[in-house]
Design a protein around this motif. Structure first.
Motif, PDB file in Angstrom:
ATOM      1  N   LEU A 123       0.805  -1.222   0.000  1.00 26.93           N
ATOM      2  CA  LEU A 123       0.000   0.000   0.000  1.00 26.93           C
ATOM      3  C   LEU A 123       0.838   1.272   0.000  1.00 26.93           C
ATOM      4  CD1 LEU A 123      -2.861  -1.008   2.478  1.00 26.93           C
ATOM      5  CD2 LEU A 123      -2.766  -1.275  -0.006  1.00 26.93           C
ATOM      6  N   GLU A 124       2.032   1.221   0.573  1.00 26.52           N
ATOM      7  CA  GLU A 124       2.863   2.433   0.653  1.00 26.52           C
ATOM      8  C   GLU A 124       3.587   2.722  -0.661  1.00 26.52           C
ATOM      9  OE1 GLU A 124       2.837   4.458   3.252  1.00 26.52           O
ATOM     10  OE2 GLU A 124       1.428   3.110   4.263  1.00 26.52           O
ATOM     11  N   LEU A 125       3.636   1.733  -1.532  1.00 22.53           N
ATOM     12  CA  LEU A 125       4.347   1.900  -2.804  1.00 22.53           C
ATOM     13  C   LEU A 125       3.391   2.320  -3.911  1.00 22.53           C
ATOM     14  CD1 LEU A 125       6.695  -1.221  -2.742  1.00 22.53           C
ATOM     15  CD2 LEU A 125       7.154   1.094  -1.904  1.00 22.53           C
ATOM     16  N   SER A 126       3.959   2.860  -4.975  1.00 23.43           N
ATOM     17  CA  SER A 126       3.154   3.273  -6.126  1.00 23.43           C
ATOM     18  C   SER A 126       2.674   2.049  -6.903  1.00 23.43           C
ATOM     19  CB  SER A 126       3.976   4.169  -7.046  1.00 23.43           C
ATOM     20  OG  SER A 126       5.020   3.414  -7.652  1.00 23.43           O
ATOM     21  N   ALA A 127       1.720   2.283  -7.792  1.00 20.76           N
ATOM     22  CA  ALA A 127       1.231   1.205  -8.660  1.00 20.76           C
ATOM     23  C   ALA A 127       2.377   0.644  -9.501  1.00 20.76           C
ATOM     24  CB  ALA A 127       0.117   1.731  -9.561  1.00 20.76           C
ATOM     25  N   TYR A 128       3.207   1.542 -10.036  1.00 21.45           N
ATOM     26  CA  TYR A 128       4.338   1.107 -10.862  1.00 21.45           C
ATOM     27  C   TYR A 128       5.307   0.232 -10.066  1.00 21.45           C
ATOM     28  CZ  TYR A 128       8.759   1.276 -13.359  1.00 21.45           C
ATOM     29  OH  TYR A 128       9.923   0.914 -13.975  1.00 21.45           O
ATOM     30  N   LYS A 129       5.661   0.664  -8.848  1.00 17.97           N
ATOM     31  CA  LYS A 129       6.627  -0.102  -8.047  1.00 17.97           C
ATOM     32  C   LYS A 129       6.058  -1.458  -7.629  1.00 17.97           C
ATOM     33  CE  LYS A 129       9.443   3.730  -6.350  1.00 17.97           C
ATOM     34  NZ  LYS A 129       9.877   4.515  -5.153  1.00 17.97           N
ATOM     35  N   ASN A 130       4.751  -1.512  -7.370  1.00 23.19           N
ATOM     36  CA  ASN A 130       4.122  -2.791  -7.082  1.00 23.19           C
ATOM     37  C   ASN A 130       4.297  -3.751  -8.259  1.00 23.19           C
ATOM     38  OD1 ASN A 130       2.155  -3.436  -4.604  1.00 23.19           O
ATOM     39  ND2 ASN A 130       2.248  -1.206  -4.867  1.00 23.19           N
ATOM     40  N   LEU A 131       4.001  -3.272  -9.452  1.00 23.15           N
ATOM     41  CA  LEU A 131       4.101  -4.127 -10.631  1.00 23.15           C
ATOM     42  C   LEU A 131       5.549  -4.502 -10.922  1.00 23.15           C
ATOM     43  CD1 LEU A 131       1.436  -2.431 -12.924  1.00 23.15           C
ATOM     44  CD2 LEU A 131       1.212  -4.544 -11.609  1.00 23.15           C
ATOM     45  N   LYS A 132       6.470  -3.604 -10.626  1.00 23.80           N
ATOM     46  CA  LYS A 132       7.899  -3.886 -10.812  1.00 23.80           C
ATOM     47  C   LYS A 132       8.314  -5.063  -9.921  1.00 23.80           C
ATOM     48  CE  LYS A 132      12.111  -2.277 -12.167  1.00 23.80           C
ATOM     49  NZ  LYS A 132      12.532  -2.079 -13.563  1.00 23.80           N
ATOM     50  N   ILE A 133       7.869  -5.040  -8.665  1.00 19.43           N
ATOM     51  CA  ILE A 133       8.206  -6.122  -7.731  1.00 19.43           C
ATOM     52  C   ILE A 133       7.626  -7.452  -8.211  1.00 19.43           C
ATOM     53  CG2 ILE A 133       7.754  -7.014  -5.409  1.00 19.43           C
ATOM     54  CD1 ILE A 133       7.931  -4.066  -4.441  1.00 19.43           C
ATOM     55  N   PHE A 134       6.335  -7.442  -8.591  1.00 22.45           N
ATOM     56  CA  PHE A 134       5.702  -8.677  -9.047  1.00 22.45           C
ATOM     57  C   PHE A 134       6.363  -9.195 -10.315  1.00 22.45           C
ATOM     58  CE2 PHE A 134       2.085  -7.211  -6.379  1.00 22.45           C
ATOM     59  CZ  PHE A 134       1.908  -8.373  -5.639  1.00 22.45           C
ATOM     60  N   GLY A 135       6.698  -8.288 -11.224  1.00 18.21           N
ATOM     61  CA  GLY A 135       7.351  -8.695 -12.463  1.00 18.21           C
ATOM     62  C   GLY A 135       8.705  -9.331 -12.222  1.00 18.21           C
ATOM     63  N   GLU A 136       9.473  -8.777 -11.270  1.00 13.93           N
ATOM     64  CA  GLU A 136      10.779  -9.345 -10.946  1.00 13.93           C
ATOM     65  C   GLU A 136      10.634 -10.709 -10.286  1.00 13.93           C
ATOM     66  OE1 GLU A 136      12.482  -6.205  -8.661  1.00 13.93           O
ATOM     67  OE2 GLU A 136      13.169  -5.087 -10.443  1.00 13.93           O
ATOM     68  N   LEU A 137       9.590 -10.874  -9.477  1.00 13.58           N
ATOM     69  CA  LEU A 137       9.335 -12.183  -8.871  1.00 13.58           C
ATOM     70  C   LEU A 137       9.020 -13.242  -9.944  1.00 13.58           C
ATOM     71  CD1 LEU A 137       7.171 -11.164  -5.767  1.00 13.58           C
ATOM     72  CD2 LEU A 137       9.489 -12.099  -5.733  1.00 13.58           C
ATOM     73  N   TYR A 138       8.365 -12.809 -11.013  1.00 11.63           N
ATOM     74  CA  TYR A 138       8.091 -13.717 -12.128  1.00 11.63           C
ATOM     75  C   TYR A 138       9.336 -13.976 -12.975  1.00 11.63           C
ATOM     76  CZ  TYR A 138       2.992 -13.369 -11.475  1.00 11.63           C
ATOM     77  OH  TYR A 138       1.714 -13.448 -10.984  1.00 11.63           O
ATOM     78  N   GLY A 139      10.399 -13.201 -12.745  1.00 14.33           N
ATOM     79  CA  GLY A 139      11.629 -13.374 -13.502  1.00 14.33           C
ATOM     80  C   GLY A 139      11.581 -12.758 -14.885  1.00 14.33           C
ATOM     81  N   ILE A 140      10.754 -11.735 -15.066  1.00 14.93           N
ATOM     82  CA  ILE A 140      10.653 -11.068 -16.368  1.00 14.93           C
ATOM     83  C   ILE A 140      11.842 -10.125 -16.544  1.00 14.93           C
ATOM     84  CG2 ILE A 140       9.226  -9.598 -17.841  1.00 14.93           C
ATOM     85  CD1 ILE A 140       6.807 -10.519 -16.159  1.00 14.93           C
ATOM     86  N   ALA A 141      12.516 -10.217 -17.678  1.00 12.04           N
ATOM     87  CA  ALA A 141      13.691  -9.385 -17.956  1.00 12.04           C
ATOM     88  C   ALA A 141      13.343  -7.912 -17.910  1.00 12.04           C
ATOM     89  CB  ALA A 141      14.270  -9.754 -19.316  1.00 12.04           C
ATOM     90  N   SER A 142      14.305  -7.088 -17.509  1.00 15.12           N
ATOM     91  CA  SER A 142      14.071  -5.682 -17.192  1.00 15.12           C
ATOM     92  C   SER A 142      13.401  -4.898 -18.321  1.00 15.12           C
ATOM     93  CB  SER A 142      15.408  -5.026 -16.843  1.00 15.12           C
ATOM     94  OG  SER A 142      15.205  -4.014 -15.922  1.00 15.12           O
ATOM     95  N   LYS A 143      13.942  -4.982 -19.535  1.00 16.34           N
ATOM     96  CA  LYS A 143      13.386  -4.211 -20.652  1.00 16.34           C
ATOM     97  C   LYS A 143      11.973  -4.695 -21.007  1.00 16.34           C
ATOM     98  CE  LYS A 143      17.680  -2.766 -22.884  1.00 16.34           C
ATOM     99  NZ  LYS A 143      18.501  -2.833 -24.125  1.00 16.34           N
ATOM    100  N   LYS A 144      11.814  -5.984 -21.009  1.00 11.76           N
ATOM    101  CA  LYS A 144      10.498  -6.553 -21.306  1.00 11.76           C
ATOM    102  C   LYS A 144       9.496  -6.183 -20.232  1.00 11.76           C
ATOM    103  CE  LYS A 144       8.280 -10.934 -22.534  1.00 11.76           C
ATOM    104  NZ  LYS A 144       8.450 -12.409 -22.649  1.00 11.76           N
ATOM    105  N   LEU A 145       9.955  -6.113 -18.986  1.00 15.00           N
ATOM    106  CA  LEU A 145       9.068  -5.800 -17.872  1.00 15.00           C
ATOM    107  C   LEU A 145       8.490  -4.399 -17.998  1.00 15.00           C
ATOM    108  CD1 LEU A 145       7.734  -6.486 -15.207  1.00 15.00           C
ATOM    109  CD2 LEU A 145       9.877  -5.892 -14.035  1.00 15.00           C
ATOM    110  N   GLU A 146       9.311  -3.442 -18.437  1.00 15.57           N
ATOM    111  CA  GLU A 146       8.817  -2.071 -18.597  1.00 15.57           C
ATOM    112  C   GLU A 146       7.656  -2.029 -19.590  1.00 15.57           C
ATOM    113  OE1 GLU A 146       9.717   0.648 -16.897  1.00 15.57           O
ATOM    114  OE2 GLU A 146      11.040  -0.644 -15.718  1.00 15.57           O
ATOM    115  N   THR A 147       7.806  -2.766 -20.678  1.00 15.15           N
ATOM    116  CA  THR A 147       6.744  -2.833 -21.694  1.00 15.15           C
ATOM    117  C   THR A 147       5.495  -3.493 -21.130  1.00 15.15           C
ATOM    118  OG1 THR A 147       8.415  -3.016 -23.427  1.00 15.15           O
ATOM    119  CG2 THR A 147       6.174  -3.655 -24.002  1.00 15.15           C
ATOM    120  N   LYS A 148       5.707  -4.567 -20.370  1.00 17.36           N
ATOM    121  CA  LYS A 148       4.579  -5.287 -19.772  1.00 17.36           C
ATOM    122  C   LYS A 148       3.823  -4.404 -18.778  1.00 17.36           C
ATOM    123  CE  LYS A 148       4.842  -9.580 -21.380  1.00 17.36           C
ATOM    124  NZ  LYS A 148       3.702 -10.261 -22.027  1.00 17.36           N
TER     125      LYS A 148
END
Length: 306
Positions: A87-112
């Motif tokens: 809740l304290e983090l932004s929507a973007y940072k939440n999705l960044k954390i979840f994306g990294e947990l899924y192991g999505i590569a950095s550049k691809k994650l931004e697009t996702k």
């Protein structure tokens, strides 16, 4: 695509799931309808591999799901009943954390992230802390997190609980579009209106048992009578309640009685004639098509929302 075979799960003295079997083809929008405590969430947690069944198996294709089979579990996106966000983090940072947990590569994650934020209509709020979001916005962000890794199957466990009507409709539209794009959707709810609107096929679950399965038409065809007769609740009709019960089964709701006529009252004309004899005006009577609530009531003898 998703096969659930003879799944049993017990918690101490509670039989949460009792020999549950389902086959859900690829691309189907499948609904699991039942009251709170029926076993819907338990089944979801077994499908995602969070819980292990006491017996039985769950497959995607020919491969069995288990807590250890991480790669297979990545084919599933899960939208939990409780909002699961930082809740304290932004929507973007939440999705960044979840994306990294899924192991999505950095550049691809931004697009996702940009794609899913656009899909759930939160792109303009991506920098805002989630604690400032409405309940509906949090639910939509939860949905976005479940889609980052492009899953084949999306499991939605009561995703509209506590959501305002506008956000609810937005979630419906998003899920329908995802389904049209080829994703398999499994949707649990205790709201019959949602199940009727969204699902191409449904299973009704109660006390851990699948008690009926089919399309909406097939389920309603389980009833002997396809019409529901509603009688406005007033002082007059309240006084006639004992006579109404002689005509059939009467269910009482906040503002109306629901009459399920017994043999001898198959035709609406006979019912209207009898009600007219009782002094109940036609204005107090409404006939509507049967619903999933009627099917559930007929099968279990109680209301879906009990």
């Amino acid at each position: 695509m998703l096969k659930i075979s003879h799944v049993v799960k017990n918690f101490e003295n509670i039989n949460a799931l009792n020999n549950v079997s389902l086959n859900i083809p690829k691309g189907e929008f499948f609904g699991l309808l039942g009251p709170n405590g029926a076993g819907k969430s338990t089944l979801m947690n077994i499908i995602i591999g969070y819980l292990e069944a006491d017996s039985g198996q769950v497959y995607i294709g020919e491969e069995q799901i288990s807590p250890q089979n991480i790669q297979l579990r990545k084919k599933i996106g899960y939208v939990p009943q409780e909002v699961s966000l930082y809740l304290e983090l932004s929507a973007y940072k939440n999705l960044k954390i979840f994306g990294e947990l899924y192991g999505i590569a950095s550049k691809k994650l931004e697009t996702k992230i940009e794609y899913v934020l656009d899909l759930v209509q939160l792109k303009d709020r991506k920098k805002d802390p989630v604690k400032d979001f409405s309940g509906g916005m949090k639910r939509r962000l939860n949905l976005a997190a479940s889609l980052l890794h492009d899953p084949e199957i999306v499991l939605c466990d009561e995703p509209t609980v506590g959501v305002d009507p506008q956000s609810r409709n937005a979630i419906f539209d998003m899920l329908s579009e995802l389904n049209k794009s080829g994703k398999t959707i499994v949707y649990t709810t205790h709201y019959m209106e949602e199940a009727e609107r969204l699902c191409s096929r449904l299973a009704i679950i109660d006390h851990g048992n699948i008690i009926a399965i089919g399309t909406l038409v097939e389920l309603i065809n389980l009833l002997n009578r396809k019409d529901t007769i509603k009688i406005q609740k007033t002082a007059l009709t309240q006084d006639k309640l004992s006579v109404l019960r002689e005509m059939g089964m009467v269910n009482e709701f906040d503002f109306y009685f629901e009459l399920m006529p017994k043999d001898g009252y198959e035709k609406n004309s006979a019912i209207f004639g009898k009600l007219e004899e009782m002094g109940i005006p036609n204005d107090f009577i409404q006939i509507s098509r049967a619903t999933l609530e009627d099917v559930f009531l007929n099968l279990t003898g109680r209301s879906l929302r009990d």
